[in-house]
Design an enzyme around this catalytic site. Structure first.
Site, short mmCIF file in Angstrom:
data_model
loop_
_atom_site.label_atom_id
_atom_site.label_comp_id
_atom_site.label_asym_id
_atom_site.label_seq_id
_atom_site.Cartn_x
_atom_site.Cartn_y
_atom_site.Cartn_z
N ASP A 1 44.86 28.42 30.54
CA ASP A 1 45.68 29.58 30.64
C ASP A 1 46.95 29.14 31.01
OD1 ASP A 1 45.81 32.47 30.92
OD2 ASP A 1 46.37 32.18 33.09
N ASP B 1 42.70 31.73 36.68
CA ASP B 1 42.07 32.52 35.34
C ASP B 1 41.27 31.61 34.53
OD1 ASP B 1 43.17 34.58 36.45
OD2 ASP B 1 44.84 34.62 34.85
#
Length: 247
Positions: A7, A158
């Site tokens: 991410d 994330d």
């Protein structure tokens, strides 16, 4: 199967309009096990060499002060390439993150990753759960992944959540053949500027090539050649058709 959950956080939405990465996070998953330890995690804040807009800071909490002394992407690029070598990338909305990464590699003349296999969990979630919201928060709730500690977006956090969501969507942690989602090359998600230009040019010339050839009479050809010679003479010998290097 070696997977890298990845991410990024950025200054905005478009690398082609000057937006850059401010954080990149990646975690290794091997045989459906999330690995820990420094050699299995890649994480850096990145100096984007430009200001970070206040409205974006409110999303991920990364401001100019936080990345002032951070490395540029060019300085960590080789570490990143070494980390992902031989793996399949797993990204939620792959075209977004790959767009930034591949643009940075292109800008700095670094090796392209267009052939690396990529799994887009957003595309998979949309097929598995059509007509529903499929952002990372919703998927965490759907697959019972704890996200109470996620107040702001963060690339490393994330990536950790994505690892759990991916395992949940594909049958859990127990290893079994055929559980993983089919991958596509990175080039399927991102069109680099020079590739896009080439396709536009091909489309333009294709329509020209489909036209029926014109029938030109001898007198018309002679008149055309006379005009070309006249233009060449009046330009002082500077007509570009006599100097192809200028075209």
């Amino acid at each position: 199967m070696r997977l890298i959950m990845l991410d990024t956080e950025t200054t905005g939405l478009s690398p082609l309009k000057g937006d850059r990465m401010v954080e990149i996070g990646a975690i290794e998953v091997l045989n459906r096990k999330v690995l820990s330890g420094d050699k299995h995690v890649f994480h850096h804040y990145i100096n984007p060499e430009r200001d970070i807009p206040p409205e974006v800071v409110r999303i991920h909490g990364i401001d100019n002060k936080k990345v002032k002394n951070a490395p540029t992407f060019k300085e960590i690029a080789q570490q990143f390439l070494d980390f992902i070598e031989g793996a399949t990338l797993v990204i939620h909305n792959a075209s977004f993150d790959l767009g930034f990464i591949m643009n940075e590699l292109r800008l700095h003349g670094l090796p392209n990753i267009q052939n690396i296999p990529v799994i887009d969990t957003l595309a998979f979630a949309r097929k598995k759960h059509p007509n529903q919201r499929n952002n990372l928060d919703v998927l965490c709730d759907r697959y019972n992944v704890e996200r109470g500690h996620r107040e702001l977006h963060g690339a490393l956090l994330d990536s950790e959540l994505l690892a759990e969501v991916y395992l949940g969507m594909t049958g859990g942690r127990q290893f079994s053949l055929g559980m993983d989602i089919p991958s596509l090359p990175a080039s399927s998600f991102v069109q680099l500027p020079e590739q896009s230009r080439g396709r536009d040019e091909q489309a333009e010339t294709a329509s020209m090539m489909q036209r029926k050839p014109l029938t030109i009479e001898d007198h018309e050809h002679q008149a055309h050649m006379s005009m070309m010679q006249r233009i060449h003479k009046e330009s002082g010998g500077k007509s570009i058709w006599h100097h192809p290097e200028l075209v």
